[in-house]
Every structure is written in structure tokens, then in C-alpha cells.
Write a protein that holds these residues in place. Structure first.
Motif: not given
Length: 330
Positions: A104-111, A159-161, A169-177
Motif C-alpha cells: 500500500l505504501e509503495g515499499k514492496a518490490t515488483y518481480s 503496483h505502486f512504488v 534502487d527505485v527503478l529496481r523495485k519497479a523491476n525495470l529490466s
């Protein structure tokens, strides 16, 4: 050796450690009770069953110790086992709440993979998300924004980041790759020049990590167009210029803004698109292809040839196989 295994055990997740301890306690007491009271607990499974039922406080009563030694073991099991089982479920609930709060707070990483990343929260990004969700039901959207306190969407497809979008580190949480596309919108909380500089910096961070990732960026000032091109933008949207065109046409032709808005409303979803040229259309004129497409309720607007798009070209222009047709379909 024992010390090393203990240190490894301490590195495991707390929830897993508590569960293993609770299972071990139940297993040991279940084994011991079969030796203390073999008549009451004739099989090993009966002993383990009794231990689990006791620690879970269900208490079916189908098995219960009758001897003094057995009852002392039961008391010890209740004090030790119930504590671990209760701790396990409390920790489980705590982790579930923590995980939910992180999403909810945008702290979780998307995989996942194949998602679309949208940077910036404003009316434009809101409308884009709305269109994507209605047009592509299974499309997962990652929203990156540093001003939002929590996810504005409860839908699991968004999914909120939370964070500054040009930080790695923010882009990695959004799984940019694993993303398929990125849309960068201008920050509405900054002046136009600063917003454009922030957009170009975000674009540089994205292209620095994933040079081939298709990226669309919104630029407000003409001065930053060249910088966005140098940074590797695949598409640049000049919203201020487009708005000024509409306003100018409204001055020259009253009511034009309503007509344009009506046209844009009809272009929601995938109605306006680029259509690959079919082999049977090659070397036909723009007029002939237009007539063929109209039979299928498809309106031909122009031809995209390489980087150039020619809207309403001369009717005699020939269509080539490498071209793409700009059309409106129903």
C-alpha cells in the motif's frame, strides 16, 4: 559444527524458525508420550496427533494421558508448545499486515515481467492508467511517484512504488529490466523547466540501465526537446504545444476545441493505431488502399514511412511494404 548450524539457523526468517521449533516440540512430545503411556497411545501417529491437538488448544479429547508422568508431560507441552504456536500465528498475522502495508505504501518490490511503468501521478497518468486497465485487462501497471503517500488504486493490476524515479534502487523495485514500456509524465508540482530537467534525468537513468527499453517522455518546453532526444527517448510528447494548437484553432474556428475533444474521446483504447501493410496493398495508391479499408469501417489518415509520418498525403502516393498505415478503426 553445531555452532555453525545454529548461526545459519538464526539467519532464517523468524516465521520459519518459530514454525520449525513448534513442529519439533510437537514431534518430540508426541514421540515421548508413546513411551510413557504405550497403552493410551499405541502408535507414533497417535502421540503426534495428541501433541498437535493439545498445542492448538482444540482439545478433541479422543486421546488424553492418564498417568502422572503423562499428565506432567501434558502440562509441559501446554506451557511450551502453546507458546510457540501462538507466537507463530501472531508473527504470521504481523507479517501479513506488514506485507500489505508495504504494498500500500509503495515499499514492496515488483518481480513480474511484461509490465508498463508509468512515472508521475497526475491527471494524464490517471487517464492513461484508466485506459490501459479498460483496454488491456491483464496489463500490470507500475506507478512510480514520490509525492503519493499510498497506492491510489486497490486493484492488484496497479503496483505502486514510492520514491524518486531517477534513483536506481527505485527503478529496481519497479523491476525495470522486466518492463515492456515506460511512460514519463511531467511533474505537476514543479515549474516547466525544472519538470523537464527531472524528466530528462529520469530518462537518462532508465536508458542507462536498459538502453533498449521503449520509453515515452512528456516534455513541456521546446528547449528540452533536444536533451530528451540525446537521452534516447523513443517518443517525445509535447503537451503544451498540442494544447496551444487546440487553443489557436478555437480562436480561428469557434467550437473547434469541442470537436477535437469529441475526436479524442472516440480514440480511446486502440482505435487510433498503426496498421502493417499487407502484401496485396503494395504499390497501390493511397486512394485505393483507403477505399479497401473503408469497406471494413477503417479510416485511413496517413502513412508512416521510417521516422516520418505523412498525414493526408496526395492520393496518388504509392504504399510500400515497409510502411505503416495510420488508421482509425471502430
Amino acid at each position: 559444527m553445531v555452532q555453525h548450524l545454529f548461526q545459519q539457523f538464526l539467519r532464517w526468517p523468524l516465521l520459519l524458525r518459530i514454525l520449525l521449533i513448534a513442529l519439533s516440540v510437537n514431534l518430540l512430545f508426541g514421540i515421548f508420550i508413546t513411551f510413557v503411556e504405550p497403552k493410551t497411545f499405541p502408535t507414533l501417529f497417535d502421540g503426534i496427533w495428541w501433541a498437535i491437538i493439545t498445542t492448538s488448544t482444540v482439545g478433541y479429547g479422543d486421546f488424553s494421558p492418564t498417568s502422572l508422568g503423562g499428565r506432567i508431560m501434558a502440562i509441559a507441552l501446554i506451557f511450551v508448545g502453546v507458546g510457540f504456536i501462538s507466537t507463530y500465528f501472531i508473527t504470521l498475522a504481523k507479517d501479513a499486515v506488514k506485507t500489505q502495508s508495504a504494498y500500500l505504501e509503495g515499499k514492496a518490490t515488483y518481480s513480474g515481467k511484461g509490465h508498463i511503468i508509468i512515472i508521475g501521478w497526475n491527471e494524464r497518468s490517471r487517464e492513461v492508467i484508466s485506459q490501459l486497465m479498460s483496454f488491456q485487462q491483464q496489463c500490470t501497471i507500475i506507478l512510480i511517484d514520490e509525492s503519493l503517500k499510498e497506492n491510489p488504486y486497490k486493484d492488484y493490476h496497479v503496483h505502486f512504488v514510492k520514491g524518486t524515479p531517477f534513483k536506481d534502487d527505485v527503478l529496481r523495485k519497479a523491476n525495470l529490466s522486466g518492463a515492456s514500456k515506460v511512460i514519463i509524465t511531467a511533474d505537476q508540482n514543479k515549474d516547466e523547466t525544472t519538470a523537464d530537467m527531472s524528466s530528462v534525468l529520469t530518462l537518462l537513468a532508465i536508458k542507462g540501465n536498459m538502453p533498449t527499453l521503449y520509453t515515452v517522455v512528456e516534455i513541456l518546453t521546446d528547449e528540452q526537446i533536444a536533451n530528451a532526444e540525446r537521452a534516447g527517448a523513443d517518443e517525445i510528447i509535447q503537451t503544451n504545444k498540442q494544447t496551444s494548437y487546440v487553443m489557436m484553432n478555437s480562436i480561428v474556428s469557434q467550437g473547434m476545441s469541442k470537436a477535437i475533444l469529441k475526436l479524442l474521446n472516440n480514440l480511446k483504447g486502440n482505435n487510433l493505431r498503426l496498421l502493417p501493410v499487407s502484401t496485396e496493398w503494395v504499390n497501390l495508391s493511397f486512394e485505393d488502399v483507403s477505399i479497401l479499408l473503408l469497406k471494413n469501417n477503417i479510416l485511413l489518415l496517413g502513412i508512416k514511412r521510417g521516422e516520418n509520418t505523412d498525414v493526408n498525403p496526395p492520393l496518388h502516393v504509392k504504399v510500400e511494404l515497409e510502411d505503416e498505415l495510420l488508421v482509425i478503426s471502430t
